[in-house]
Design an enzyme around this catalytic site. Structure first.
Site, short mmCIF file in Angstrom:
data_model
loop_
_atom_site.label_atom_id
_atom_site.label_comp_id
_atom_site.label_asym_id
_atom_site.label_seq_id
_atom_site.Cartn_x
_atom_site.Cartn_y
_atom_site.Cartn_z
CB CYS A 20 -6.72 -12.80 8.62
SG CYS A 20 -5.85 -11.53 9.55
CD GLU B 219 -11.57 -1.76 13.00
OE1 GLU B 219 -10.35 -1.56 13.18
OE2 GLU B 219 -12.31 -0.93 12.46
CD GLU C 184 -2.88 -1.20 2.38
OE1 GLU C 184 -2.85 -0.23 3.18
OE2 GLU C 184 -3.69 -2.13 2.48
NE ARG D 185 -3.16 2.48 4.42
CZ ARG D 185 -3.39 2.16 5.68
NH1 ARG D 185 -2.87 2.88 6.66
NH2 ARG D 185 -4.16 1.14 5.99
CG ASN E 248 -10.77 1.42 3.27
OD1 ASN E 248 -9.77 1.72 3.89
ND2 ASN E 248 -11.72 0.66 3.77
CD1 TRP E 249 -6.77 0.63 2.22
CD2 TRP E 249 -5.12 1.63 1.08
NE1 TRP E 249 -6.26 -0.27 1.31
CE2 TRP E 249 -5.25 0.31 0.60
CE3 TRP E 249 -4.16 2.46 0.52
CZ2 TRP E 249 -4.46 -0.21 -0.41
CZ3 TRP E 249 -3.36 1.95 -0.51
CH2 TRP E 249 -3.51 0.62 -0.96
CG ASP F 171 -15.43 0.18 10.31
OD1 ASP F 171 -14.72 1.03 10.87
OD2 ASP F 171 -14.96 -0.69 9.55
CB THR G 207 -7.43 4.50 15.66
OG1 THR G 207 -8.35 3.76 14.86
CG2 THR G 207 -7.28 3.83 17.01
#
Length: 742
Positions: free
Chosen positions: A638, A205, A85, A137, A417-418, A329, A264
């Site tokens: 995962c 989480e 990432e 990242r 998202n990211w 979330d 966070t």
């Protein structure tokens, strides 16, 4: 490490270099400080290129007229094979890039030769304390002046912030920014502001309390810390801002049962030198379920918010809460972008964000005033944002607790998202990697905080009610996809879009050459016309290309670089088959104009469907149901929801007979801890593990009937049978679902 350092220095000596300094582009950056990061010219000096985080480059030697001449000039294969990432940095002819498991590399930007490699040696057992894999990242670089050393800063997965000598890769200092042996992790890129390294963390989480910290670049001394949510209400809060926030929290569950409340700041940080303000994006609540987190209501500040801080002290300046009373979330940790826009005849200094919740926000970055908020993706949890109150208007689907469960767009994976977006001041468009993914939300009655365990208050299993389950599979097979969306922040609407078959696709780069670059889940890296979305050039890689691309110039030549490697929350949790034609190679791909004949054929990873049918299975339905619940809380993030994983990690439906034999030793005893699969001996019992094993066994036994169906047959089956069932429970949702399919 010493051998690599000596090799690096020897290489430099052979090249006739005293400090790895190579011939510079015309616009040379000599010192990486506040001035040069604000104007990086032909280099890429910060995560978003400069302090504005627009990811727009003024380079135009590669443009829409000649982009079809691009070819792979070189690639570098990293030692890791997980989610990739990172956004690379480029300075003085050197590329600095990080990988999963907190490795950092310096490479020659012309040739890809390794100059040094640093391994933070994160214990593999820390993987269980992360949300979405051991990803990283990116890095930060800084140099006070010509007489100061150039340093590289790495946030390690286990919470350390590490300063490295940019010449040698040797560690200058390291500081533990999070409590040891806790559920915190670091995956985001640091930023350097006014001689301080600023870093956040993740773990909401798993029940932690969010904060952002600043450390002296030379010593690692902590300068300040800003907590994003209040602590124990029976104790003094750390700041007046937290005293004010405390009134928006009810009960005491968030710090006694929940562990810390969440919030966070795991990704977005942006600094405005002119206003001298630092902006942070904060994350979701812990647990997600607001009825368990804050019984009695309350907005729960500063969850899911954009918060402006004074960078010298970390003191609060203003905030805007993107998702009050977060229940889904819906983090606001996604990239924040600074720009100047002409709105109603007036030039406004704005900050823009496309967070998980599906609305695109434009705020006045001086005051925090909301200027606009409109949907950029499919959204069903809220109808609109009320511009008088600045608050979203929730729909009947949003309250899944009262509904007994609801299908909602977007999923916790987010409409964005990211993966970084980009703003082109040349076209006036924001280019967003959009994810269209729904999820069934169903609240739990209670939540208990435990180390190494997710504490969401949400049932993450697929729904067991047959009608709802069929509807969910119809959505999964027919309605999940990705998009490259060009969004006009002034007109508050899409200008154009490109549809991708899979939802999790790459970050985006825009350039003055009227180009937009993006990678995909399927490994395609492409250039699009920035004005209309026409595809102009593409390269097929052998793994997903998810990271943010960059561009830089050396010796009059423009390069495009991007990292490849499959992973991240959606790919880990949302897969439904093993891809036989991909290997999860972590590489850096670097392109320029020319013909280099370096394209490698896609390799076969040799994986096959292995059916282990010889052992005795436990077919007790109560045990299997209990195993599914335990799997959801401990394994699904995962290995995939309901064990439907992707090719990044082993598909547990394909376990070999030996894995079945060793199952308890692996899951309870930690036999694979050295590979990142920690043992659950502190939180699970033997009976728990047996139940999980029974559930996975059932999933494996069911596999052949689905393997025999092609992907199109699956879609036809679920659409023909499933959509008819949605209307029995969600007639309004059926209409919107049909609209999405047309």
């Amino acid at each position: 490490m010493l051998l690599r350092t000596l090799t690096s220095l020897t290489t430099a000596a052979l090249l006739g270099l005293s400090s790895l300094t190579i011939a510079q582009p015309a616009a040379q950056v000599t010192v990486v400080n506040e001035e040069s990061i604000s104007n990086p010219d032909a280099e890429w000096l910060s995560y978003g290129r400069d302090y504005q985080e627009q990811r727009f480059s003024p380079l135009d030697k590669v443009n829409r007229d000649n982009v079809d001449e691009l070819d792979l000039a070189w690639s570098f294969k990293f030692e890791t094979a997980r989610g990739m990432e990172a956004t690379p940095l480029v300075h003085n002819g050197v590329i600095y890039v990080s990988t999963g498991w907190s490795h950092a590399y310096a490479l020659d930007a012309r040739t890809g030769e390794e100059l040094w490699h640093f391994d933070a040696k994160v214990p593999k057992s820390h993987l269980i304390k992360t949300c979405c894999g051991p990803v990283n990242r990116g890095l930060a670089i800084w140099q006070e002046d010509e007489n100061s050393p150039l340093q590289v800063f790495l946030g390690a997965l286990d919470g350390r912030l590490i300063a490295l000598n940019a010449l040698t890769g040797e560690q200058n200092w390291s500081v533990q920014t999070t409590p040891p042996n806790s559920n915190y992790s670091i995956t985001g890129a640091p930023r350097v502001v006014k001689g301080m390294v600023v870093i956040g963390n993740g773990g909401a989480e798993l029940g932690v309390r969010g904060y952002v910290s600043a450390f002296d670049v030379n010593t690692g001394e902590q300068k300040w810390r800003f907590y994003t949510v209040p602590g124990d209400r029976n104790k003094p809060q750390e700041s007046p801002a937290l005293e004010a926030a405390l009134e928006t929290w009810k009960g005491d569950e968030w710090y006694t049962v929940g562990g810390g409340g969440g919030g966070t700041a795991w990704d977005s940080l942006v600094y405005d030198p002119e206003l001298d303000l630092l902006y942070i994006g904060t994350g979701n609540g812990s647990p997600w379920n607001r009825d368990l987190r804050s019984p009695g209501g309350g907005d729960n500040l500063y969850l899911s918010s954009i918060v402006a801080l004074k960078p010298d002290t970390g003191e609060y300046a203003w905030h805007y809460q993107v998702t009050p009373r977060d229940n889904w979330d819906y983090t606001a940790t996604q990239q924040l972008v600074l720009a100047e826009l002409e709105l109603e005849g007036e030039t406004r200094k704005v900050i823009m964000q496309a967070p998980k919740n599906g609305f695109f926000y434009v705020l006045d970055r001086v005051t925090g005033e909301l200027l606009s908020a409109d949907k950029f993706a499919k959204v069903t949890w809220a109808s609109h944002v009320d511009m008088d109150t600045g608050r979203p208007v929730e729909t009947k689907y949003a309250d899944y607790q009262s509904n007994g469960g609801s299908y909602i767009w977007p999923a916790p994976f987010g409409a964005h998202n990211w993966q970084p977006m980009t703003y082109s001041p040349k076209t006036g468009l924001m280019y967003i990697p959009v994810q269209n993914v729904p999820t069934y939300f169903k609240g739990m009655d209670a939540v208990s905080y435990q180390l190494d365990r997710w504490n969401t208050g949400i049932d993450l299993n697929e729904v067991r009610d047959p009608k709802s389950w069929v509807a969910g599979r119809a959505a999964v097979d027919a309605l999940i996809y990705g998009e490259l969306v060009a969004y006009d922040p002034i007109k508050q609407q899409r200008a154009w879009s490109v549809k991708h078959p899979k939802p999790s696709n790459g970050g985006i780069l825009s350039t003055a050459g009227d180009l937009v670059f993006q990678g995909t889940w399927g490994g395609k890296f492409a250039a699009y016309d920035a004005t209309n979305g026409d595809i102009l050039w593409q390269y097929q890689s052998d793994s997903a290309v998810l990271a943010g691309p960059i561009t830089y110039e050396l010796d009059g030549e423009q390069y495009i670089a991007v990292a490849q490697g499959s992973g991240g929350a959606l790919m880990l949790a949302g897969g439904d088959e093993v891809k036989r034609n991909f290997v999860n190679q972590n590489k850096l791909l670097v392109f320029k104009k020319g013909d280099f004949n370096l394209t490698q054929p896609i390799q076969d990873n040799g994986e096959s469907v292995i059916m282990a049918l010889g052992h005795e299975a436990n077919n007790d339905e109560q045990v299997i149901t209990r195993g599914e619940e335990i799997y959801s809380r401990n394994c699904g993030s995962c290995h995939g929801i309901s064990a439907k994983t992707n090719y990044v990690l082993p598909d547990l439906r394909h376990m070999s007979e030996q894995t079945h034999i060793d199952f308890t030793a692996i899951v309870l005893g930690g036999a694979y801890a050295h590979k990142g699969m920690a043992g659950f001996y502190s939180s699970l019992t033997s009976a728990d593990v047996d139940a999980v094993h029974a559930f996975l066994d059932r999933q494996q036994q069911r596999l052949p009937e689905m393997v025999e169906m092609t992907f199109l047959q699956k879609i036809e089956y679920w659409v023909n049978y499933g959509l008819a069932k949605i209307g029995e429970r969600y007639p309004d949702l059926l209409n919107s679902t049909r609209g999405m399919m047309m």
